[in-house]
Design a protein around this motif. Sequence first.
Motif, PDB file in Angstrom:
ATOM      1  N   ALA A  71       0.887  -1.083  -0.033  1.00 38.75           N
ATOM      2  CA  ALA A  71       0.035  -0.224   0.090  1.00 38.75           C
ATOM      3  C   ALA A  71       0.515   1.302  -0.427  1.00 38.75           C
ATOM      4  O   ALA A  71       0.478   3.385  -0.986  1.00 38.75           O
ATOM      5  CB  ALA A  71      -0.383   0.282   1.140  1.00 38.75           C
ATOM      6  N   THR A  72       1.506   1.072   0.457  1.00 38.38           N
ATOM      7  CA  THR A  72       2.603   2.891   0.809  1.00 38.38           C
ATOM      8  C   THR A  72       3.452   2.780  -0.334  1.00 38.38           C
ATOM      9  O   THR A  72       3.941   3.926  -0.944  1.00 38.38           O
ATOM     10  CB  THR A  72       3.852   2.098   1.514  1.00 38.38           C
ATOM     11  OG1 THR A  72       3.312   2.094   3.386  1.00 38.38           O
ATOM     12  CG2 THR A  72       5.008   3.036   2.164  1.00 38.38           C
ATOM     13  N   ALA A  73       4.157   1.866  -1.193  1.00 37.87           N
ATOM     14  CA  ALA A  73       4.836   1.535  -2.491  1.00 37.87           C
ATOM     15  C   ALA A  73       3.312   2.027  -3.623  1.00 37.87           C
ATOM     16  O   ALA A  73       4.122   2.856  -3.996  1.00 37.87           O
ATOM     17  CB  ALA A  73       5.396  -0.077  -2.704  1.00 37.87           C
ATOM     18  N   LEU A  74       2.284   1.938  -3.553  1.00 37.08           N
ATOM     19  CA  LEU A  74       1.300   2.227  -4.685  1.00 37.08           C
ATOM     20  C   LEU A  74       0.834   3.900  -3.921  1.00 37.08           C
ATOM     21  O   LEU A  74       1.626   4.879  -5.381  1.00 37.08           O
ATOM     22  CB  LEU A  74       0.236   1.473  -4.542  1.00 37.08           C
ATOM     23  CG  LEU A  74       0.332   0.333  -4.268  1.00 37.08           C
ATOM     24  CD1 LEU A  74      -0.846  -0.707  -4.821  1.00 37.08           C
ATOM     25  CD2 LEU A  74       0.434  -0.006  -5.960  1.00 37.08           C
ATOM     26  N   ALA A  75       0.729   3.957  -2.861  1.00 41.47           N
ATOM     27  CA  ALA A  75       0.819   5.665  -2.376  1.00 41.47           C
ATOM     28  C   ALA A  75       2.188   6.572  -2.248  1.00 41.47           C
ATOM     29  O   ALA A  75       1.413   7.372  -3.229  1.00 41.47           O
ATOM     30  CB  ALA A  75       0.440   5.459  -0.728  1.00 41.47           C
ATOM     31  N   GLU A  76       2.585   6.022  -2.317  1.00 43.71           N
ATOM     32  CA  GLU A  76       3.789   6.876  -3.166  1.00 43.71           C
ATOM     33  C   GLU A  76       4.257   7.426  -4.193  1.00 43.71           C
ATOM     34  O   GLU A  76       4.649   8.617  -5.318  1.00 43.71           O
ATOM     35  CB  GLU A  76       5.572   6.362  -2.423  1.00 43.71           C
ATOM     36  CG  GLU A  76       5.301   6.547  -0.961  1.00 43.71           C
ATOM     37  CD  GLU A  76       6.687   5.804  -0.579  1.00 43.71           C
ATOM     38  OE1 GLU A  76       7.508   4.982  -0.754  1.00 43.71           O
ATOM     39  OE2 GLU A  76       6.891   6.017   1.128  1.00 43.71           O
ATOM     40  N   ALA A  77       3.859   6.319  -5.396  1.00 45.92           N
ATOM     41  CA  ALA A  77       3.916   6.265  -6.689  1.00 45.92           C
ATOM     42  C   ALA A  77       2.376   6.881  -7.479  1.00 45.92           C
ATOM     43  O   ALA A  77       2.996   7.938  -8.337  1.00 45.92           O
ATOM     44  CB  ALA A  77       3.973   4.490  -6.900  1.00 45.92           C
ATOM     45  N   PHE A  78       1.708   7.067  -6.790  1.00 41.21           N
ATOM     46  CA  PHE A  78       0.543   7.112  -7.353  1.00 41.21           C
ATOM     47  C   PHE A  78      -0.161   8.544  -6.842  1.00 41.21           C
ATOM     48  O   PHE A  78      -1.287   8.849  -7.761  1.00 41.21           O
ATOM     49  CB  PHE A  78      -0.260   5.966  -8.170  1.00 41.21           C
ATOM     50  CG  PHE A  78       0.430   4.745  -8.921  1.00 41.21           C
ATOM     51  CD1 PHE A  78       0.832   5.615 -10.339  1.00 41.21           C
ATOM     52  CD2 PHE A  78       0.569   3.934  -8.364  1.00 41.21           C
ATOM     53  CE1 PHE A  78       1.018   3.957 -10.918  1.00 41.21           C
ATOM     54  CE2 PHE A  78       0.911   3.084  -9.168  1.00 41.21           C
ATOM     55  CZ  PHE A  78       1.422   3.056 -10.563  1.00 41.21           C
ATOM     56  N   TRP A  79       0.376   8.469  -5.575  1.00 36.72           N
ATOM     57  CA  TRP A  79      -0.649   9.720  -5.387  1.00 36.72           C
ATOM     58  C   TRP A  79       0.192  11.499  -5.278  1.00 36.72           C
ATOM     59  O   TRP A  79       0.877  11.014  -5.119  1.00 36.72           O
ATOM     60  CB  TRP A  79      -1.241  10.247  -3.761  1.00 36.72           C
ATOM     61  CG  TRP A  79      -2.153   8.325  -3.893  1.00 36.72           C
ATOM     62  CD1 TRP A  79      -3.066   8.075  -4.602  1.00 36.72           C
ATOM     63  CD2 TRP A  79      -3.015   8.395  -2.527  1.00 36.72           C
ATOM     64  NE1 TRP A  79      -4.265   7.784  -3.732  1.00 36.72           N
ATOM     65  CE2 TRP A  79      -4.003   7.074  -2.404  1.00 36.72           C
ATOM     66  CE3 TRP A  79      -2.402   8.076  -1.243  1.00 36.72           C
ATOM     67  CZ2 TRP A  79      -4.334   6.409  -1.220  1.00 36.72           C
ATOM     68  CZ3 TRP A  79      -3.031   7.026   0.100  1.00 36.72           C
ATOM     69  CH2 TRP A  79      -3.920   6.427  -0.143  1.00 36.72           C
ATOM     70  N   PRO A  80      -0.767  11.946  -5.384  1.00 40.15           N
ATOM     71  CA  PRO A  80      -1.764  12.348  -5.691  1.00 40.15           C
ATOM     72  C   PRO A  80      -2.714  11.845  -7.205  1.00 40.15           C
ATOM     73  O   PRO A  80      -1.204  11.910  -8.044  1.00 40.15           O
ATOM     74  CB  PRO A  80      -2.223  13.820  -5.316  1.00 40.15           C
ATOM     75  CG  PRO A  80      -1.029  14.711  -5.500  1.00 40.15           C
ATOM     76  CD  PRO A  80       0.527  12.703  -4.525  1.00 40.15           C
ATOM     77  N   GLY A  81      -3.460  11.059  -6.982  1.00 40.65           N
ATOM     78  CA  GLY A  81      -3.547  10.846  -8.518  1.00 40.65           C
ATOM     79  C   GLY A  81      -4.947  10.045  -8.397  1.00 40.65           C
ATOM     80  O   GLY A  81      -5.705   9.945  -6.908  1.00 40.65           O
ATOM     81  N   PRO A  82      -5.709   9.426  -9.321  1.00 33.29           N
ATOM     82  CA  PRO A  82      -6.373   8.491  -9.245  1.00 33.29           C
ATOM     83  C   PRO A  82      -6.764   7.469  -9.306  1.00 33.29           C
ATOM     84  O   PRO A  82      -6.460   6.433  -9.761  1.00 33.29           O
ATOM     85  CB  PRO A  82      -7.071   8.995 -10.572  1.00 33.29           C
ATOM     86  CG  PRO A  82      -5.876   8.679 -11.583  1.00 33.29           C
ATOM     87  CD  PRO A  82      -4.850   9.318 -10.918  1.00 33.29           C
ATOM     88  N   LEU A  83      -6.229   7.107  -7.863  1.00 31.90           N
ATOM     89  CA  LEU A  83      -6.196   5.500  -7.286  1.00 31.90           C
ATOM     90  C   LEU A  83      -6.528   5.324  -6.098  1.00 31.90           C
ATOM     91  O   LEU A  83      -6.477   6.360  -5.004  1.00 31.90           O
ATOM     92  CB  LEU A  83      -4.577   4.771  -7.225  1.00 31.90           C
ATOM     93  CG  LEU A  83      -4.298   3.795  -6.282  1.00 31.90           C
ATOM     94  CD1 LEU A  83      -4.611   2.465  -6.787  1.00 31.90           C
ATOM     95  CD2 LEU A  83      -2.609   3.784  -5.836  1.00 31.90           C
ATOM     96  N   THR A  84      -7.453   4.603  -5.254  1.00 31.60           N
ATOM     97  CA  THR A  84      -8.151   4.477  -4.330  1.00 31.60           C
ATOM     98  C   THR A  84      -7.794   3.130  -3.512  1.00 31.60           C
ATOM     99  O   THR A  84      -7.809   2.403  -3.872  1.00 31.60           O
ATOM    100  CB  THR A  84      -9.879   4.899  -4.141  1.00 31.60           C
ATOM    101  OG1 THR A  84     -10.164   6.075  -4.831  1.00 31.60           O
ATOM    102  CG2 THR A  84     -10.178   4.402  -3.069  1.00 31.60           C
TER     103      THR A  84
END
Length: 330
Positions: free
Chosen positions: A85-98
Amino acid sequence: MNVDLKTQILPAGAAATAAAARCLAEGGLIGFPTETVYGLGADATNPEAVARLYQAKGRPSFNPLIAHVGELAAARRIGHFDAEATALAEAFWPGPLTLVLPKTADCAVADLATAGLDTVAIRIPAHGVARDILRAFGGPVVAPSANLSGHVSPTTAAHVQGDLAGRIDLIIDAGAVAVGVESTIVGCFETPMLLRPGGLPREAIERVLGHALTGVPEHAGAETGAPLAPGMLASHYAPRTPVRLNADQVEANEALLAFGPGIVAGSDGAKAVMNLSARGDLNEAAANLFGYLRTLDTTGAHTIAVMPVPNHDLGEAINDRLRRAAIGRA
Ligand code: TXA
Ligand code: MG
């Protein structure tokens, strides 16, 4: 419901941001742009505001909502991030990912907004106006797409106005949105699962993870935006204590979940009594529903007896959730 609100429409800017933050703090409803679609926002920690939000959408249904926050630190206060989850948050936030994550112990998001689940959906939107509003407000904002239920998601302020004028307090107009489809939703469970395809392509997510996303089991209905059919991944909230509906009396060792000013026989001897709304207000009842069920679940009662709740307005969704609670966990 009241469909006679005067809906103010303001062009995006400093004055609109301040008005939006004030409106949220007062429990109001705002239509605001995100990069995916326009959202219908309410203070995520205010159950009455969340109940009003479900009602404004037209078909009362307590689908769990996405909590929008302005920064990762705020997201960590409400959801537990594992390494992926941390990897996804760092890669794609802010952005169209929940991301759907286990709630933290002191998660401030109202039970009604997460439909009583132990998980919470979180997103940091990329739209400058959304971020300004989140910063000015300072807390999580739940926001489904700002359309009437059954209509398509709005990509302009005019769409929002067409559906929700008279039902919400304020619409912030920032022109057409960039993405136009809703965010991609990933459930961060034992292995990350694609719950809803959306504005962020699966391939981009899988590149960061280094492996494929799991799919939702077929009958869960991911493409309808309702991945959480009863009995699926995150089954609807059900107390451990059996639930008995349409009770007109309280029996030995029962707790009572009451509604309205009426009194039922035997309530004096109940293990506990909680009234969803003594004045018979369905919005108030919705706001109290999941919290009261949780509390009555801890009283040691043999059964939770539930008085009848009228089936109009939010009562339809309340009764739907009560029926699911009565069936119990799969
Ligand atoms: O792009 C978007 O995501 C837009 C903008 C406004 O951010 N919002 C949006 O919200 O599309 P909505 O309410 O239309 O869709 C939210 C989806 C629903 O399908 C709901 O079931 C799912 O998120 N969801 C919310 N909480 C969940 C949870 N705890 N577990 C699984 N799914 C959840
Ligand atoms: Mg929607």
